[in-house]
Design an enzyme around this catalytic site. Sequence first.
Site, PDB file in Angstrom:
ATOM      1  CG  ASP A 196      19.590  15.380 -14.581  1.00  0.00           C
ATOM      2  OD1 ASP A 196      19.277  16.482 -14.771  1.00  0.00           O
ATOM      3  OD2 ASP A 196      20.090  14.362 -15.375  1.00  0.00           O
ATOM      4  CE1 TYR A 202      21.077  10.781 -20.049  1.00  0.00           C
ATOM      5  CE2 TYR A 202      20.186  11.385 -17.936  1.00  0.00           C
ATOM      6  CZ  TYR A 202      21.001  11.680 -18.951  1.00  0.00           C
ATOM      7  OH  TYR A 202      21.981  12.819 -18.647  1.00  0.00           O
ATOM      8  CG  HIS A 245      20.778  15.393 -23.515  1.00  0.00           C
ATOM      9  ND1 HIS A 245      19.954  14.546 -22.908  1.00  0.00           N
ATOM     10  CD2 HIS A 245      22.057  15.567 -22.675  1.00  0.00           C
ATOM     11  CE1 HIS A 245      20.717  13.752 -22.309  1.00  0.00           C
ATOM     12  NE2 HIS A 245      22.060  14.158 -22.030  1.00  0.00           N
ATOM     13  CE  LYS A 268      20.070  16.204 -18.486  1.00  0.00           C
ATOM     14  NZ  LYS A 268      19.885  14.897 -17.957  1.00  0.00           N
TER      15      LYS A 268
END
Length: 318
Positions: free
Chosen positions: A52, A57, A118, A85
């Site tokens: 994931d 990120y 997200h 996402k």
Amino acid sequence: MAQLKVSREEKGFGLRSGHRIPAVGLGTWRAGSQASDSVFTAILQAGYRHIDTAWQYGVQEEVGHSIQAALQAGIERKDLFVTSKIWCTELSPDRVRPALMNTLQELKLDYLDLYLIHWPFRLKEGADRPPKAGDILDFDMEGVWREMENLVKDKLVRDIGICNFTLSKLNKLLSFAQIMPSVCQMEMHPGWRNDKILEACKRNGIHVTAYSPLGSQEGRDLIHDPLVQMIAGKLNKSPGQVLVKWAIQRGTSVIPKSGNPDRIKENIMVFDWEIPEQDFQALCHITDQKRVLDGEELFVNKAEGPFRSVADVWDHED
Ligand code: NDP
Ligand code: 1BO
């Protein structure tokens, strides 16, 4: 809350699309410089097949590097399940496809297994934290979802889904979706069960993935919760394993993050044993229920804008 048996052979859950999502995936939020090693360890040494990640990120290139290494080592792409996402700044119809193409490029992949919204809020590029006036823009949910659907039709993503939705946002989405969301990813652990959205997703055939299953980094310390520790001791398992297994027994897939090789391996050793019903139920009845990720820092401006409080972010449903 009834328990759900996960197939021992598959160690995964079926999605409404007919695809399968592995029960345990590796989370990569705040993985930083460890992301590449963690993904490598997870796939090649611990047997994870589900990763994931997210553009937000900032580790997609590192994740992609290790996925490539795994493929070169003989893992087949069809056996991996890669989730990413779309970030809030890209939530306008014209930006959906370029955002996905950028994510595919960073991950060095030609398709994603799952692409998620997200958070259901559109932010201006460069938005402050907390957002200032004008940083939160109108979100054309229907237009964005149509473009997500087109990514499925063009075989760039196999499944699409959502994160951090409320019941009212879910109902709105379901009123116009031509391709239903396959997955809803939400914060879930014994300290924030999030039962209402879990039940709503089950009613609509939407699989749920539990994020922050251990209470998150600097969040809620469930690892040292006395009940979790007592059950772990009784079963001769670690507290982390009990938390991961609790999520699976609720019928959710689960994506614990770790940058530590031993904990990465530990967190997926959750098959071929069960949390007994009484202990499972005890974990389902912790009374102190509170979100860790409430969205305050990202979306709340107490003085101006659409979200003056955390309750506004969650449509006053908690
Ligand atoms: P987790 O609940 O997975 O907790 C991670 C923390 O637990 C880290 O500090 C980690 O430290 C520690 N840890 C990991 N395994 C163990 C263990 N066995 N025993 C003790 N401590 C352990 O937090 P996250 O918030 O990272 O959630 C997991 C993933 O979910 C994210 O990484 C991300 O992929 C996803 N997510 C999605 C969100 C969304 O909006 N859709 C929001 C938040 C998360 P260490 O690394 O040192 O092991
Ligand atoms: C701000 C991003 C939260 C983790 O998905």
